[in-house]
Design a protein around this motif. Structure first.
Motif, PDB file in Angstrom:
ATOM      1  N   ALA A 166       0.832  -1.206   0.000  1.00 12.25           N
ATOM      2  CA  ALA A 166       0.000   0.000   0.000  1.00 12.25           C
ATOM      3  C   ALA A 166       0.867   1.257   0.000  1.00 12.25           C
ATOM      4  CB  ALA A 166      -0.921  -0.004   1.213  1.00 12.25           C
ATOM      5  N   PHE A 167       1.976   1.218   0.744  1.00  8.74           N
ATOM      6  CA  PHE A 167       2.899   2.360   0.762  1.00  8.74           C
ATOM      7  C   PHE A 167       3.537   2.553  -0.607  1.00  8.74           C
ATOM      8  CE2 PHE A 167       7.230   4.012   1.245  1.00  8.74           C
ATOM      9  CZ  PHE A 167       6.978   5.216   1.894  1.00  8.74           C
ATOM     10  N   ALA A 168       3.994   1.445  -1.211  1.00  9.46           N
ATOM     11  CA  ALA A 168       4.636   1.536  -2.529  1.00  9.46           C
ATOM     12  C   ALA A 168       3.662   2.048  -3.582  1.00  9.46           C
ATOM     13  CB  ALA A 168       5.186   0.173  -2.931  1.00  9.46           C
ATOM     14  N   ALA A 169       2.408   1.581  -3.531  1.00  9.72           N
ATOM     15  CA  ALA A 169       1.406   1.984  -4.519  1.00  9.72           C
ATOM     16  C   ALA A 169       1.145   3.479  -4.470  1.00  9.72           C
ATOM     17  CB  ALA A 169       0.116   1.217  -4.294  1.00  9.72           C
ATOM     18  N   SER A 170       1.217   4.071  -3.271  1.00  7.61           N
ATOM     19  CA  SER A 170       0.962   5.508  -3.136  1.00  7.61           C
ATOM     20  C   SER A 170       2.034   6.337  -3.828  1.00  7.61           C
ATOM     21  CB  SER A 170       0.885   5.897  -1.658  1.00  7.61           C
ATOM     22  OG  SER A 170       2.144   5.766  -1.015  1.00  7.61           O
ATOM     23  N   ARG A 171       3.197   5.719  -4.085  1.00 11.08           N
ATOM     24  CA  ARG A 171       4.310   6.413  -4.763  1.00 11.08           C
ATOM     25  C   ARG A 171       4.372   6.090  -6.255  1.00 11.08           C
ATOM     26  NH1 ARG A 171       3.906   7.601   0.473  1.00 11.08           N
ATOM     27  NH2 ARG A 171       5.656   8.819   1.270  1.00 11.08           N
ATOM     28  N   MET A 172       3.502   5.207  -6.724  1.00 11.29           N
ATOM     29  CA  MET A 172       3.554   4.757  -8.121  1.00 11.29           C
ATOM     30  C   MET A 172       2.551   5.499  -8.989  1.00 11.29           C
ATOM     31  SD  MET A 172       3.858   0.660  -7.341  1.00 11.29           S
ATOM     32  CE  MET A 172       3.825   0.172  -9.068  1.00 11.29           C
ATOM     33  N   LYS A 173       2.872   5.603 -10.259  1.00 11.29           N
ATOM     34  CA  LYS A 173       1.940   6.187 -11.220  1.00 11.29           C
ATOM     35  C   LYS A 173       0.844   5.169 -11.551  1.00 11.29           C
ATOM     36  CE  LYS A 173       5.314   9.225 -13.474  1.00 11.29           C
ATOM     37  NZ  LYS A 173       5.965   9.601 -14.764  1.00 11.29           N
ATOM     38  N   GLY A 174      -0.311   5.672 -11.965  1.00 14.84           N
ATOM     39  CA  GLY A 174      -1.414   4.792 -12.344  1.00 14.84           C
ATOM     40  C   GLY A 174      -1.031   3.852 -13.469  1.00 14.84           C
ATOM     41  N   LYS A 175      -0.244   4.347 -14.437  1.00 16.88           N
ATOM     42  CA  LYS A 175       0.166   3.516 -15.571  1.00 16.88           C
ATOM     43  C   LYS A 175       1.059   2.360 -15.111  1.00 16.88           C
ATOM     44  CE  LYS A 175      -0.136   7.045 -19.198  1.00 16.88           C
ATOM     45  NZ  LYS A 175       0.604   7.816 -20.238  1.00 16.88           N
ATOM     46  N   THR A 176       1.867   2.600 -14.086  1.00 15.59           N
ATOM     47  CA  THR A 176       2.739   1.545 -13.570  1.00 15.59           C
ATOM     48  C   THR A 176       1.924   0.440 -12.916  1.00 15.59           C
ATOM     49  OG1 THR A 176       4.446   3.220 -13.150  1.00 15.59           O
ATOM     50  CG2 THR A 176       4.726   1.063 -12.093  1.00 15.59           C
ATOM     51  N   ILE A 177       0.876   0.822 -12.189  1.00 20.53           N
ATOM     52  CA  ILE A 177       0.007  -0.169 -11.558  1.00 20.53           C
ATOM     53  C   ILE A 177      -0.694  -1.007 -12.618  1.00 20.53           C
ATOM     54  CG2 ILE A 177      -2.083  -0.468 -10.146  1.00 20.53           C
ATOM     55  CD1 ILE A 177      -1.226   1.985  -8.566  1.00 20.53           C
ATOM     56  N   VAL A 178      -1.184  -0.357 -13.679  1.00 16.20           N
ATOM     57  CA  VAL A 178      -1.847  -1.088 -14.762  1.00 16.20           C
ATOM     58  C   VAL A 178      -0.866  -2.024 -15.447  1.00 16.20           C
ATOM     59  CG1 VAL A 178      -2.993  -0.868 -16.997  1.00 16.20           C
ATOM     60  CG2 VAL A 178      -3.594   0.684 -15.137  1.00 16.20           C
ATOM     61  N   LEU A 179       0.381  -1.578 -15.645  1.00 18.35           N
ATOM     62  CA  LEU A 179       1.394  -2.428 -16.271  1.00 18.35           C
ATOM     63  C   LEU A 179       1.649  -3.670 -15.423  1.00 18.35           C
ATOM     64  CD1 LEU A 179       3.569  -2.976 -18.404  1.00 18.35           C
ATOM     65  CD2 LEU A 179       5.144  -1.559 -17.057  1.00 18.35           C
ATOM     66  N   LEU A 180       1.792  -3.479 -14.115  1.00 18.28           N
ATOM     67  CA  LEU A 180       1.983  -4.622 -13.213  1.00 18.28           C
ATOM     68  C   LEU A 180       0.790  -5.563 -13.282  1.00 18.28           C
ATOM     69  CD1 LEU A 180       3.535  -6.080 -10.945  1.00 18.28           C
ATOM     70  CD2 LEU A 180       2.381  -4.564  -9.307  1.00 18.28           C
ATOM     71  N   LEU A 181      -0.396  -4.997 -13.329  1.00 20.47           N
ATOM     72  CA  LEU A 181      -1.613  -5.805 -13.421  1.00 20.47           C
ATOM     73  C   LEU A 181      -1.629  -6.627 -14.705  1.00 20.47           C
ATOM     74  CD1 LEU A 181      -4.382  -6.431 -12.121  1.00 20.47           C
ATOM     75  CD2 LEU A 181      -5.308  -4.512 -13.428  1.00 20.47           C
TER      76      LEU A 181
END
Length: 274
Positions: free
Chosen positions: A241-256
């Motif tokens: 949750a801490f790491a996600a708050s520092r990530m861009k939305g596009k990075t989260i989608v890429l990981l997904l």
């Protein structure tokens, strides 16, 4: 040997908790294979698919609770939407537990893998799809850390229907349900990636608790292995949750995308080769 397995499961719990929390998946895609392989390596024949799925679901509840507390503090959770999705996912989780004991899941595994491939493709092309004006019952606005504005929403009946299917999948495979919930939120309802992942973790928490209670009733949970995974899962959930708050939305989608493709390949491969 026992100490080595315990330490290994601690690290698996941390890794699964981090990745599962960032992407809103819960971590079950790591827990189930780890339980089936390493538990049976330590004690041959001790871990069945049903027990692995049930034990995974208990640990997913730990991960989801840990990360949900952090996401709520970050004000990333859409509470109203999470409660609505839970209305569908709760009965679905109960149905999934019973299907796990009654059905031969080989064909369903193949279909689920193919479905995940379609989710991967849709996530790849979603930005190229021309948005349509939909008559949503519920509408939301959100501005992320990069200043990008999102408008998202859904019709209540569709949200409940999607959540019901997610609940079934969560209990049937012990994967937490986020592998369907997050893509559905992003693709169907246009949730911002951060909100989708955070809200998904709260829905997963609710569903995992309901499914776990049902599994405990049927004595499917291996508490020894759950205890080995839980501390790492709790720490990993907070770290994710801490790491996600520092990530861009596009990075989260890429990981997904990467995780969904991996799940699809794994499930299709198990069916074809198994």
């Amino acid at each position: 040997m026992f100490v080595a397995i315990a330490v290994l499961f601690l690290f698996i719990g941390v890794a699964a908790g981090v990745v599962g929390s960032i992407a809103g998946l819960g971590g079950g895609i790591f827990f189930v294979p780890a339980l089936l392989f390493f538990a049976n390596l330590y004690m041959p024949g001790s871990m069945t698919p049903q027990v692995a799925a049930a034990t995974s679901l208990v640990v997913i509840a730990v991960t989801a609770l840990s990360s949900s507390i952090s996401y709520i503090k970050q004000k990333k959770v859409d509470m109203q939407s999470a409660l609505l999705f839970f209305i569908g996912s709760a009965p679905g989780a109960i149905v999934g537990v019973y299907l796990n004991t009654l059905l031969e899941t080989t064909q369903f595994t193949l279909l689920f893998g193919l479905f995940q491939l379609s989710m991967f493709v849709l996530l790849m092309v979603k930005d190229k799809i021309q948005p349509r004006q939909l008559n949503w019952d519920v509408k939301r606005h959100f501005i992320d850390n990069e200043g990008k504005e999102y408008e998202y929403g859904y019709s209540r009946w569709m949200a409940i229907l999607v959540a019901f299917f997610v609940g079934i999948t969560s209990s049937l495979f012990g994967v937490g349900g986020g592998v369907l919930m997050v893509p559905a939120m992003i693709i169907l309802f246009r949730f911002p990636p951060h909100i989708a992942a955070a809200t998904s973790m709260l829905v997963i928490l609710f569903s995992a608790v309901v499914g776990s209670v049902t599994n405990v009733w049927h004595d499917h949970v291996s508490w020894m292995y759950a205890a080995m995974l839980a501390p790492g899962a709790w720490a990993g959930g907070k770290m994710g949750a801490f790491a996600a708050s520092r990530m861009k939305g596009k990075t989260i989608v890429l990981l997904l995308r990467v995780l969904i493709l991996g799940i699809a390949i794994q499930m299709i491969g198990e069916t074809v080769l198994g």
